[in-house]
Motif scaffolding. Structure first.
Motif, PDB file in Angstrom:
ATOM      1  N   ILE A  78      -6.865   6.494  -2.652  1.00 43.74           N
ATOM      2  CA  ILE A  78      -5.892   7.160  -1.681  1.00 43.74           C
ATOM      3  C   ILE A  78      -6.677   6.688  -0.300  1.00 43.74           C
ATOM      4  O   ILE A  78      -5.911   6.491   0.704  1.00 43.74           O
ATOM      5  CB  ILE A  78      -6.006   8.617  -1.747  1.00 43.74           C
ATOM      6  N   ILE A  79      -7.995   6.750  -0.011  1.00 49.68           N
ATOM      7  CA  ILE A  79      -8.573   6.354   1.155  1.00 49.68           C
ATOM      8  C   ILE A  79      -8.439   4.997   1.287  1.00 49.68           C
ATOM      9  O   ILE A  79      -8.070   4.794   2.417  1.00 49.68           O
ATOM     10  CB  ILE A  79     -10.209   6.858   1.168  1.00 49.68           C
ATOM     11  N   LEU A  80      -8.819   4.033   0.454  1.00 48.41           N
ATOM     12  CA  LEU A  80      -8.459   2.783   0.844  1.00 48.41           C
ATOM     13  C   LEU A  80      -6.647   2.482   1.158  1.00 48.41           C
ATOM     14  O   LEU A  80      -6.597   1.371   2.114  1.00 48.41           O
ATOM     15  CB  LEU A  80      -8.719   1.966  -0.458  1.00 48.41           C
ATOM     16  N   GLY A  81      -6.059   3.003   0.635  1.00 47.55           N
ATOM     17  CA  GLY A  81      -4.605   2.797   0.754  1.00 47.55           C
ATOM     18  C   GLY A  81      -4.259   3.339   2.295  1.00 47.55           C
ATOM     19  O   GLY A  81      -3.653   2.573   2.892  1.00 47.55           O
ATOM     20  N   THR A  82      -4.907   4.441   2.624  1.00 47.02           N
ATOM     21  CA  THR A  82      -4.907   4.871   4.018  1.00 47.02           C
ATOM     22  C   THR A  82      -5.376   3.997   5.034  1.00 47.02           C
ATOM     23  O   THR A  82      -4.550   3.543   6.134  1.00 47.02           O
ATOM     24  CB  THR A  82      -5.348   6.354   4.313  1.00 47.02           C
ATOM     25  N   VAL A  83      -6.471   3.331   4.742  1.00 45.86           N
ATOM     26  CA  VAL A  83      -7.158   2.598   5.725  1.00 45.86           C
ATOM     27  C   VAL A  83      -6.293   1.292   5.797  1.00 45.86           C
ATOM     28  O   VAL A  83      -6.028   0.890   7.046  1.00 45.86           O
ATOM     29  CB  VAL A  83      -8.580   2.138   5.175  1.00 45.86           C
ATOM     30  N   ALA A  84      -5.848   0.592   4.581  1.00 49.15           N
ATOM     31  CA  ALA A  84      -4.982  -0.471   4.751  1.00 49.15           C
ATOM     32  C   ALA A  84      -3.764  -0.332   5.484  1.00 49.15           C
ATOM     33  O   ALA A  84      -3.032  -1.114   6.421  1.00 49.15           O
ATOM     34  CB  ALA A  84      -4.544  -0.876   3.333  1.00 49.15           C
ATOM     35  N   LEU A  85      -2.956   1.094   5.317  1.00 44.26           N
ATOM     36  CA  LEU A  85      -1.820   1.226   6.158  1.00 44.26           C
ATOM     37  C   LEU A  85      -2.029   1.384   7.643  1.00 44.26           C
ATOM     38  O   LEU A  85      -1.336   0.781   8.458  1.00 44.26           O
ATOM     39  CB  LEU A  85      -1.292   2.767   5.677  1.00 44.26           C
ATOM     40  N   VAL A  86      -3.204   2.066   7.946  1.00 41.66           N
ATOM     41  CA  VAL A  86      -3.628   2.111   9.463  1.00 41.66           C
ATOM     42  C   VAL A  86      -3.855   0.672  10.130  1.00 41.66           C
ATOM     43  O   VAL A  86      -3.263   0.205  11.044  1.00 41.66           O
ATOM     44  CB  VAL A  86      -4.741   2.983   9.745  1.00 41.66           C
ATOM     45  N   VAL A  87      -4.528  -0.163   9.296  1.00 47.50           N
ATOM     46  CA  VAL A  87      -4.738  -1.624  10.028  1.00 47.50           C
ATOM     47  C   VAL A  87      -3.404  -2.304  10.045  1.00 47.50           C
ATOM     48  O   VAL A  87      -3.182  -2.888  11.036  1.00 47.50           O
ATOM     49  CB  VAL A  87      -5.736  -2.369   8.870  1.00 47.50           C
ATOM     50  N   ALA A  88      -2.432  -2.026   8.924  1.00 42.06           N
ATOM     51  CA  ALA A  88      -1.111  -2.702   9.177  1.00 42.06           C
ATOM     52  C   ALA A  88      -0.342  -2.447  10.274  1.00 42.06           C
ATOM     53  O   ALA A  88       0.198  -3.161  10.982  1.00 42.06           O
ATOM     54  CB  ALA A  88      -0.291  -2.755   7.826  1.00 42.06           C
ATOM     55  N   LEU A  89      -0.349  -0.960  10.459  1.00 45.80           N
ATOM     56  CA  LEU A  89       0.221  -0.514  11.708  1.00 45.80           C
ATOM     57  C   LEU A  89      -0.331  -1.104  12.926  1.00 45.80           C
ATOM     58  O   LEU A  89       0.328  -1.420  13.868  1.00 45.80           O
ATOM     59  CB  LEU A  89       0.475   0.969  11.772  1.00 45.80           C
ATOM     60  N   VAL A  90      -1.629  -0.965  13.042  1.00 46.95           N
ATOM     61  CA  VAL A  90      -2.304  -1.564  14.302  1.00 46.95           C
ATOM     62  C   VAL A  90      -1.915  -2.943  14.550  1.00 46.95           C
ATOM     63  O   VAL A  90      -1.700  -3.385  15.821  1.00 46.95           O
ATOM     64  CB  VAL A  90      -3.834  -1.317  14.369  1.00 46.95           C
ATOM     65  N   GLN A  91      -1.879  -3.804  13.529  1.00 46.77           N
ATOM     66  CA  GLN A  91      -1.494  -5.363  13.713  1.00 46.77           C
ATOM     67  C   GLN A  91      -0.162  -5.386  14.118  1.00 46.77           C
ATOM     68  O   GLN A  91       0.192  -6.188  15.001  1.00 46.77           O
ATOM     69  CB  GLN A  91      -1.841  -5.912  12.345  1.00 46.77           C
ATOM     70  N   ARG A  92       0.755  -4.457  13.528  1.00 50.13           N
ATOM     71  CA  ARG A  92       2.112  -4.561  14.015  1.00 50.13           C
ATOM     72  C   ARG A  92       2.300  -4.164  15.034  1.00 50.13           C
ATOM     73  O   ARG A  92       3.385  -4.727  15.864  1.00 50.13           O
ATOM     74  CB  ARG A  92       3.034  -3.991  13.203  1.00 50.13           C
ATOM     75  N   SER A  93       1.790  -3.118  15.673  1.00 48.63           N
ATOM     76  CA  SER A  93       1.951  -2.768  17.295  1.00 48.63           C
ATOM     77  C   SER A  93       1.371  -3.735  18.166  1.00 48.63           C
ATOM     78  O   SER A  93       1.999  -3.926  19.210  1.00 48.63           O
ATOM     79  CB  SER A  93       1.117  -1.118  17.142  1.00 48.63           C
TER      80      SER A  93
END
Length: 98
Positions: free
Chosen positions: A17-32
């Motif tokens: 869950i922690i790794l998935g959350t970190v991956a999601l945050v990284v993807a959102l930052v890259q897209r923004s």
């Protein structure tokens, strides 16, 4: 025995869950970041000639729907040039009323 297996399973799922959350945050930052720049790097040419008459000066530049809106003050009046930065060409011109 079962309690130990359950504890290991809970820890593994927590880490996932922690790794998935970190991956999601990284993807959102890259897209923004990509959305804020509006253009991918390397796709824009810096060579662009507006071909305006002598005495013309640029008043202001803004980004409008992926195009540059350039306010120019010309001797015969002001206007807005719509420039396509990817094609390195003037896409349109808005002349102000006389």
């Amino acid at each position: 025995m079962w309690v130990r297996a359950l504890k290991i399973l809970v820890v593994v799922m927590g880490v996932m869950i922690i790794l998935g959350t970190v991956a999601l945050v990284v993807a959102l930052v890259q897209r923004s970041h990509t959305a804020m720049t509006g253009l991918s790097s390397g796709a824009v040419s810096t060579d662009l000639a507006l071909r305006q008459p002598p005495g013309t000066r640029i008043g202001q530049i803004a980004v409008l729907n992926g195009q540059l809106a350039i306010w120019v003050e010309r001797p015969d009046g002001g206007r807005i040039l719509l420039v396509d930065p990817q094609g390195s060409r003037v896409a349109g011109e808005i002349r102000l009323g006389d």
